[in-house]
Write an enzyme that holds these catalytic residues in place. Structure first.
Site, mmCIF file in Angstrom:
data_model
loop_
_atom_site.group_PDB
_atom_site.id
_atom_site.type_symbol
_atom_site.label_atom_id
_atom_site.label_comp_id
_atom_site.label_asym_id
_atom_site.label_seq_id
_atom_site.Cartn_x
_atom_site.Cartn_y
_atom_site.Cartn_z
ATOM 1 N N LEU A 177 9.822 -0.615 13.804
ATOM 2 C CA LEU A 177 8.722 -0.392 14.770
ATOM 3 C C LEU A 177 9.096 -0.882 16.167
ATOM 4 O O LEU A 177 8.524 -0.424 17.159
ATOM 5 C CB LEU A 177 7.461 -1.129 14.295
ATOM 6 C CG LEU A 177 6.862 -0.686 12.962
ATOM 7 C CD1 LEU A 177 5.742 -1.625 12.523
ATOM 8 C CD2 LEU A 177 6.339 0.742 13.071
ATOM 9 N N ARG A 196 -23.666 -12.459 14.489
ATOM 10 C CA ARG A 196 -24.593 -13.033 13.503
ATOM 11 C C ARG A 196 -23.789 -13.449 12.267
ATOM 12 O O ARG A 196 -22.675 -12.981 12.067
ATOM 13 C CB ARG A 196 -25.644 -11.997 13.079
ATOM 14 C CG ARG A 196 -26.564 -11.580 14.216
ATOM 15 C CD ARG A 196 -27.699 -10.678 13.698
ATOM 16 N NE ARG A 196 -27.220 -9.434 13.117
ATOM 17 C CZ ARG A 196 -26.827 -8.379 13.835
ATOM 18 N NH1 ARG A 196 -26.835 -8.437 15.153
ATOM 19 N NH2 ARG A 196 -26.414 -7.280 13.238
ATOM 20 N N ILE A 240 0.849 -1.202 0.000
ATOM 21 C CA ILE A 240 0.000 0.000 0.000
ATOM 22 C C ILE A 240 0.883 1.251 0.000
ATOM 23 O O ILE A 240 0.617 2.222 -0.720
ATOM 24 C CB ILE A 240 -0.934 -0.013 1.235
ATOM 25 C CG1 ILE A 240 -1.890 -1.210 1.158
ATOM 26 C CG2 ILE A 240 -1.710 1.295 1.334
ATOM 27 C CD1 ILE A 240 -2.740 -1.422 2.401
ATOM 28 N N LYS A 267 -4.200 -5.139 15.022
ATOM 29 C CA LYS A 267 -4.727 -3.905 14.435
ATOM 30 C C LYS A 267 -5.687 -3.196 15.398
ATOM 31 O O LYS A 267 -5.693 -1.965 15.483
ATOM 32 C CB LYS A 267 -5.438 -4.207 13.104
ATOM 33 C CG LYS A 267 -4.541 -4.772 12.021
ATOM 34 C CD LYS A 267 -3.334 -3.904 11.710
ATOM 35 C CE LYS A 267 -3.643 -2.663 10.930
ATOM 36 N NZ LYS A 267 -2.402 -1.886 10.626
ATOM 37 N N VAL A 315 -7.189 -5.651 0.645
ATOM 38 C CA VAL A 315 -6.660 -4.805 -0.428
ATOM 39 C C VAL A 315 -6.127 -5.670 -1.578
ATOM 40 O O VAL A 315 -5.250 -6.516 -1.390
ATOM 41 C CB VAL A 315 -5.539 -3.888 0.116
ATOM 42 C CG1 VAL A 315 -4.993 -2.996 -0.994
ATOM 43 C CG2 VAL A 315 -6.073 -3.029 1.268
HETATM 44 P P1 NAP Z 1 2.968 -5.191 3.361
HETATM 45 O O1 NAP Z 1 3.245 -5.039 1.928
HETATM 46 O O2 NAP Z 1 3.333 -6.460 4.041
HETATM 47 O O3 NAP Z 1 3.588 -3.956 4.134
HETATM 48 C C1 NAP Z 1 3.851 -4.000 5.504
HETATM 49 C C2 NAP Z 1 4.945 -2.994 5.770
HETATM 50 O O4 NAP Z 1 5.189 -2.939 7.183
HETATM 51 C C3 NAP Z 1 6.275 -3.369 5.116
HETATM 52 O O5 NAP Z 1 6.868 -2.199 4.619
HETATM 53 C C4 NAP Z 1 7.078 -3.938 6.281
HETATM 54 O O6 NAP Z 1 8.469 -3.799 6.133
HETATM 55 C C5 NAP Z 1 6.594 -3.045 7.388
HETATM 56 N N1 NAP Z 1 6.903 -3.620 8.686
HETATM 57 C C6 NAP Z 1 6.472 -4.773 9.228
HETATM 58 N N2 NAP Z 1 7.049 -4.966 10.436
HETATM 59 C C7 NAP Z 1 7.865 -3.905 10.650
HETATM 60 C C8 NAP Z 1 8.741 -3.507 11.693
HETATM 61 N N3 NAP Z 1 8.903 -4.263 12.786
HETATM 62 N N4 NAP Z 1 9.387 -2.344 11.580
HETATM 63 C C9 NAP Z 1 9.258 -1.560 10.477
HETATM 64 N N5 NAP Z 1 8.458 -1.879 9.448
HETATM 65 C C10 NAP Z 1 7.774 -3.030 9.537
HETATM 66 O O7 NAP Z 1 1.403 -5.030 3.629
HETATM 67 P P2 NAP Z 1 0.355 -3.922 3.160
HETATM 68 O O8 NAP Z 1 -0.842 -4.643 2.682
HETATM 69 O O9 NAP Z 1 0.968 -2.901 2.317
HETATM 70 O O10 NAP Z 1 -0.031 -3.338 4.595
HETATM 71 C C11 NAP Z 1 0.248 -2.010 4.948
HETATM 72 C C12 NAP Z 1 -0.684 -1.603 6.068
HETATM 73 O O11 NAP Z 1 -2.024 -1.741 5.654
HETATM 74 C C13 NAP Z 1 -0.542 -2.424 7.348
HETATM 75 O O12 NAP Z 1 -0.725 -1.556 8.442
HETATM 76 C C14 NAP Z 1 -1.721 -3.380 7.250
HETATM 77 O O13 NAP Z 1 -2.140 -3.836 8.516
HETATM 78 C C15 NAP Z 1 -2.757 -2.471 6.608
HETATM 79 N N6 NAP Z 1 -3.847 -3.169 5.960
HETATM 80 C C16 NAP Z 1 -3.593 -3.996 4.909
HETATM 81 C C17 NAP Z 1 -4.655 -4.641 4.299
HETATM 82 C C18 NAP Z 1 -4.463 -5.562 3.142
HETATM 83 O O14 NAP Z 1 -5.411 -6.259 2.777
HETATM 84 N N7 NAP Z 1 -3.291 -5.609 2.518
HETATM 85 C C19 NAP Z 1 -5.955 -4.436 4.767
HETATM 86 C C20 NAP Z 1 -6.168 -3.572 5.830
HETATM 87 C C21 NAP Z 1 -5.099 -2.938 6.417
HETATM 88 P P3 NAP Z 1 9.402 -5.002 5.548
HETATM 89 O O15 NAP Z 1 9.302 -4.858 4.053
HETATM 90 O O16 NAP Z 1 10.732 -4.702 6.084
HETATM 91 O O17 NAP Z 1 8.822 -6.280 6.041
#
Ligand code: NAP
Length: 339
Positions: free
Chosen positions: A61, A133, A15, A158, A186
């Site tokens: 983080l 439900r 994202i 979350k 997403v």
């Molecule tokens: P993603 O591609 O896996 O991105 C997650 C990001 O978080 C990566 O850049 C990852 O870095 C970073 N991260 C994880 N642990 C970390 C740490 N300890 N320190 C620093 N960075 C860290 O997933 P995404 O779908 O883009 O998700 C981005 C956000 O959207 C998240 O907050 C997720 O919960 C939220 N979200 C996603 C969805 C979905 O369906 N994809 C839906 C709702 C909400 P690395 O590359 O180093 O691992």
């Protein structure tokens, strides 16, 4: 005119990549954080941007190191980083601690640096779990029930992170604004191999890893529409404290499989035509932790009312058929599935 600098946390993420590209296109100066600067060239290459266009800073983080420097001189923060695993973690704290403590680290540093507004990516995971439900309609007024058996580790991470962030803002955030975007699942085009866990549903359908479709599903949203929501939520006045449920139509796995079959032609030849009955999923769950995780999802329909985002952000999401088709085509084009 220089609009100012925006920090995007987790610049390596799916994202975040779209948000960075949109911010650059709108003329913002962008700094991203990644855990390890050794990945900087790969992150920029995946986004098709130069070092002049995207400054990268190291911050994890799980550690205080780097956050003050990362937020310095930023007007806005898009806090997106949070662990999104594909499988089941050994310990739920592997997700909860970085999600919660990371959000607090970002907010503390942002407050100290005089940031105007933080937009945080929360999730429908913080809204729609703990259902009473089989089918329910959700709005921003709802919160996932952490005492319920269907709240697994990611849902907890979350929900706890968003609650902790809002508590911090209530206690110590005066003078800084805070908004969350709560996306559904997403989907949409991928830029390369490092895509989100949310696309695994599609890769498993396309490469035939699933023998059939179990009876569960998701409210779908497109990555391009989620990026747009983040940008609008950053600058629209009068949104402090708001929460935006950004999710489109709920689709069952069967619906997703049928869309792939009807639109991908030969590339969907491995997509299963059969359904997997609930009893078989329950049986398989005895041997497989990932299958066990979906048990509480069986037969659950989470309908998300996104009218608040439509009204306040002017948000117009595209139909899920487009997100699914574009995601599948790009996975195939990048050679990321054996379709
Ligand atoms: P993603 O591609 O896996 O991105 C997650 C990001 O978080 C990566 O850049 C990852 O870095 C970073 N991260 C994880 N642990 C970390 C740490 N300890 N320190 C620093 N960075 C860290 O997933 P995404 O779908 O883009 O998700 C981005 C956000 O959207 C998240 O907050 C997720 O919960 C939220 N979200 C996603 C969805 C979905 O369906 N994809 C839906 C709702 C909400 P690395 O590359 O180093 O691992």
């Amino acid at each position: 005119m220089d609009k100012g600098r925006v920090l995007v946390t987790g610049a390596s993420g799916y994202i975040a990549g779209f948000i960075i590209q949109d911010l650059l296109a709108e003329g913002w100066t962008v700094r991203g954080t990644i855990r390890n600067l050794a990945k900087a060239d790969a992150v920029r290459a995946a986004l098709g941007v130069s070092a002049d266009q995207l400054e990268l800073a190291a911050a994890d983080l799980m550690s205080d190191a780097g956050w003050d420097a990362a937020v310095a001189s930023c007007r806005f923060i898009q806090h997106i980083a949070s662990p999104l695993p594909v499988g089941v973690p050994k310990d739920e704290n592997e997700l909860i601690v970085p999600a919660r403590d990371g959000a607090l680290r970002v907010l503390r540093a942002a407050k100290a640096a005089g940031v105007e507004r933080v937009v945080m990516t929360s999730s429908t995971a913080a809204i729609c779990y703990g259902m009473t439900r089989a089918s329910q309609i959700f709005t921003e007024a709802d919160w996932s029930d952490l005492t319920s058996a269907d709240t697994y580790a990611y849902v907890k991470s979350k929900t706890i992170a968003e609650r902790a962030a809002r508590d911090f803002m209530g206690r110590e955030g005066a003078g800084m604004e805070f908004v969350t975007i709560n996306p559904g699942m997403v989907l949409g085009p991928v830029m390369g191999g490092d895509f989100s866990g949310s696309l695994v549903v599609l890769t498993k359908l396309l490469d035939g890893a699933l023998p059939g479709t179990p009876r569960f599903g998701f409210p779908i949203v497109d990555v391009r529409d989620i990026a747009a929501a983040h940008l609008t939520a950053m600058t629209t006045p009068g949104l402090d404290g708001e929460r935006f449920l950004c999710a489109g139509k709920f689709l069952w796995m069967r619906d997703i499989a049928d869309i792939l079959k009807s639109r991908l032609g030969d590339k969907a030849k491995r997509v299963p035509s059969r359904n997997i009955p609930d009893w078989l999923v329950r049986l398989l769950s005895r041997f497989d932790a990932e299958v066990r995780m979906v048990l509480p999802e069986l037969g659950r329909e989470r309908i998300c009312d996104a009218s608040h985002a439509r009204e306040r952000l002017g948000w117009v999401p595209r139909p899920p058929e487009e997100s699914i088709t574009d995601a599948a085509r790009s996975l195939v084009a990048h050679g990321l599935v054996k379709a």
